[in-house]
Write an enzyme that holds these catalytic residues in place. Structure first.
Site, PDB file in Angstrom:
ATOM      1  CD  GLU A 154      -2.762  -1.377   2.417  1.00 42.40           C
ATOM      2  OE1 GLU A 154      -2.765  -0.485   3.267  1.00 42.40           O
ATOM      3  OE2 GLU A 154      -3.456  -2.397   2.500  1.00 42.40           O
ATOM      4  CD  GLU A 262      -4.291  -7.968   1.778  1.00 44.68           C
ATOM      5  OE1 GLU A 262      -5.201  -7.299   2.288  1.00 44.68           O
ATOM      6  OE2 GLU A 262      -3.088  -7.647   1.843  1.00 44.68           O
TER       7      GLU A 262
HETATM    8  O1  G3I Z   1      -3.734  -7.193  19.118  1.00 40.45           O
HETATM    9  C1  G3I Z   1      -4.796  -6.374  19.607  1.00 40.45           C
HETATM   10  C2  G3I Z   1      -5.373  -6.969  20.863  1.00 40.45           C
HETATM   11  O2  G3I Z   1      -4.373  -6.969  21.857  1.00 40.45           O
HETATM   12  C3  G3I Z   1      -6.571  -6.114  21.303  1.00 40.45           C
HETATM   13  O3  G3I Z   1      -7.175  -6.720  22.389  1.00 40.45           O
HETATM   14  C4  G3I Z   1      -7.584  -6.031  20.172  1.00 40.45           C
HETATM   15  C5  G3I Z   1      -8.771  -5.135  20.544  1.00 40.45           C
HETATM   16  O4  G3I Z   1      -9.282  -4.452  19.445  1.00 40.45           O
HETATM   17  O5  G3I Z   1      -6.954  -5.485  19.027  1.00 40.45           O
HETATM   18  C6  G3I Z   1      -5.881  -6.295  18.552  1.00 40.45           C
HETATM   19  O6  G3I Z   1      -5.347  -5.723  17.411  1.00 40.45           O
HETATM   20  C7  G3I Z   1      -6.136  -5.749  16.229  1.00 40.45           C
HETATM   21  C8  G3I Z   1      -5.365  -6.527  15.170  1.00 40.45           C
HETATM   22  O7  G3I Z   1      -6.038  -6.465  13.933  1.00 40.45           O
HETATM   23  C9  G3I Z   1      -5.160  -7.996  15.537  1.00 40.45           C
HETATM   24  O8  G3I Z   1      -6.365  -8.628  15.702  1.00 40.45           O
HETATM   25  C10 G3I Z   1      -6.360  -4.328  15.767  1.00 40.45           C
HETATM   26  O9  G3I Z   1      -7.217  -3.658  16.696  1.00 40.45           O
HETATM   27  C11 G3I Z   1      -6.992  -4.305  14.398  1.00 40.45           C
HETATM   28  O10 G3I Z   1      -7.046  -2.974  13.904  1.00 40.45           O
HETATM   29  C12 G3I Z   1      -6.151  -5.130  13.446  1.00 40.45           C
HETATM   30  O11 G3I Z   1      -6.801  -5.158  12.196  1.00 40.45           O
HETATM   31  C13 G3I Z   1      -6.061  -5.711  11.115  1.00 40.45           C
HETATM   32  C14 G3I Z   1      -5.866  -4.640  10.045  1.00 40.45           C
HETATM   33  O12 G3I Z   1      -5.190  -5.206   8.946  1.00 40.45           O
HETATM   34  C15 G3I Z   1      -5.039  -3.442  10.543  1.00 40.45           C
HETATM   35  O13 G3I Z   1      -5.022  -2.475   9.543  1.00 40.45           O
HETATM   36  C16 G3I Z   1      -6.862  -6.860  10.549  1.00 40.45           C
HETATM   37  O14 G3I Z   1      -6.925  -7.918  11.518  1.00 40.45           O
HETATM   38  C17 G3I Z   1      -6.211  -7.365   9.267  1.00 40.45           C
HETATM   39  O15 G3I Z   1      -7.090  -8.264   8.629  1.00 40.45           O
HETATM   40  C18 G3I Z   1      -5.963  -6.196   8.315  1.00 40.45           C
HETATM   41  O16 G3I Z   1      -5.293  -6.695   7.181  1.00 40.45           O
HETATM   42  C19 G3I Z   1      -5.034  -5.743   6.132  1.00 40.45           C
HETATM   43  C20 G3I Z   1      -3.822  -6.216   5.378  1.00 40.45           C
HETATM   44  O17 G3I Z   1      -2.752  -6.420   6.255  1.00 40.45           O
HETATM   45  C21 G3I Z   1      -3.445  -5.224   4.284  1.00 40.45           C
HETATM   46  N1  G3I Z   1      -4.552  -4.971   3.406  1.00 40.45           N
HETATM   47  C22 G3I Z   1      -5.790  -4.584   4.063  1.00 40.45           C
HETATM   48  C23 G3I Z   1      -6.173  -5.633   5.110  1.00 40.45           C
HETATM   49  C24 G3I Z   1      -7.505  -5.330   5.694  1.00 40.45           C
HETATM   50  O18 G3I Z   1      -7.467  -4.096   6.420  1.00 40.45           O
END
Ligand code: G3I
Length: 342
Positions: A154, A262
């Site tokens: 990105e 993805e």
């Molecule tokens: O690890 C913390 C945990 O400790 C906490 O309790 C919890 C509460 O919200 O959050 C956890 O972190 C989350 C993390 O995923 C792991 O689950 C974050 O809040 C959350 O924002 C994060 O989201 C990820 C996102 O990328 C971040 O931008 C998604 O799981 C993941 O699917 C997503 O993947 C991205 C690709 O890497 C790139 N392309 C877009 C795609 C979708 O956004």
């Protein structure tokens, strides 16, 4: 009792016949279908998926390539300058090896999910050190283990210009070339990928900006092997097949591979049969094009609605994956399987 040779022979033949009948009646798994087609069909996983017996069986029965949804992002992999969180990645690598699956790496260079020590970088030399050290450390440890790696993710923003990320601000635009060169040096065998979203259609601002960036890299001799189209799609927007195929062709013409990295198709809630039919059409078009164009791999961003990233990011959307909240296959799953069986 000692069996006479003729009895033993009959017993062996009987066993062989029963085994053959059993095997031919046993339902073929999706995994055996994609393996037999030589097609790489995969999914993004969380560490728990590999530990839970039911989830891990589902993965083994369906997919032959995996990518970590989060644990290889630097926030988790290198939370401080001196601490490396290898154990979850080691488990993923072991799981893939034990089950003869390939792996995608995701990702070194991103504007998101970076640890504070990276977000606080302000000096070019220090940023270059962190960038090259990280890539070298990871690809040396896992040399030869990854099929593809999203070296950068990105890097273009929604206006079609290089994103104002920590890497851009500290190092400048050359950070992309440097990242790819460093990766190639550390592991000559892994396919090096530039990955992005909304980059799948030729003739769009972002699609064309992404193409021009990649063409420049190829012209400069930067070691890039392929591009990734994330393909986070909406059920309500049919696939523009011509623009997608034109885009695939122009990257092929540069000598690069194209991966669908993805894939998910979200539905505006509530779900209705009509919206599910529209979703199925989008998934089917993507999969058909992937097969026709001999795409490098087709990877889903999650298999079940139970663990989906969609509702947390797009309020009012959901049901984006082929397995439901109870990890049961939806009608969509059957339709994808039919395409893969052809
Ligand atoms: O690890 C913390 C945990 O400790 C906490 O309790 C919890 C509460 O919200 O959050 C956890 O972190 C989350 C993390 O995923 C792991 O689950 C974050 O809040 C959350 O924002 C994060 O989201 C990820 C996102 O990328 C971040 O931008 C998604 O799981 C993941 O699917 C997503 O993947 C991205 C690709 O890497 C790139 N392309 C877009 C795609 C979708 O956004």
């Amino acid at each position: 009792m000692i069996q006479r040779p003729i009895q033993r022979g009959l017993l062996l033949v009987g066993t062989f016949i029963s085994l053959t009948v059993f095997l031919s009646c046993a339902p073929r798994t999706m995994r055996s279908v994609v393996d037999s087609r030589g097609f790489l069909f995969g999914v993004a996983v969380r560490p728990g998926d590999l530990l839970d017996p039911k989830d891990s069986k589902l993965l083994k029965d369906n997919f032959n390539i995996l990518v970590a949804e989060n644990i290889m992002k630097l926030q988790y992999l290198r939370p401080t300058a001196t601490f490396w969180n290898w154990s979850d990645v080691d488990n993923l690598v072991r799981f893939a090896e034990e089950n003869r699956m390939k792996l995608r790496g995701h990702t070194f260079v991103w504007h998101n999910q970076n640890p504070p020590f990276i977000n606080n970088l302000s000096d070019k030399e220090a940023a270059l050190k962190v960038l090259t050290e990280t890539i070298t450390e990871v690809l040396t440890r896992y040399k030869g283990k990854f099929y593809e790696y999203d070296v950068c993710n990105e890097v273009i923003d929604d206006n079609g210009v290089l994103r104002n990320s920590i890497w851009m601000r500290t190092i400048g635009p050359e950070y992309i070339d440097i990242a790819f060169k460093t990766a190639r040096q550390a592991d000559p065998s892994v396919k090096l990928i530039l990955n992005d979203y909304n980059n799948e259609y030729a003739g769009t601002v972002k699609g064309d900006a992404f193409y021009n960036l990649v063409k420049g890299m190829v012209d400069r001799g930067v070691p890039i092997d392929g591009v990734g189209f994330q393909l986070h799609m909406l059920a309500e927007l049919p696939v523009n097949k011509e623009a997608l195929q034109a885009n695939i062709k122009r990257f092929r013409d540069l000598g690069l591979t194209v991966s669908f990295t993805e894939v998910d198709v979200r539905i505006k809630l509530p779900v209705t049969p009509e919206k599910e039919a529209a979703q199925q059409a989008v998934y089917e078009d993507l999969l058909r094009i992937a097969r026709e164009e001999n795409i490098s791999c087709f990877v889903l961003w999650g298999y079940t609605d139970a663990y989906s990233w969609i509702p947390g990011t797009f309020a009012g959307y959901g049901s984006a994956h082929p397995f439901d909240q109870n990890k049961q296959p939806k009608k969509l799953y059957g339709s994808l399987r039919k395409i893969l069986e052809k």
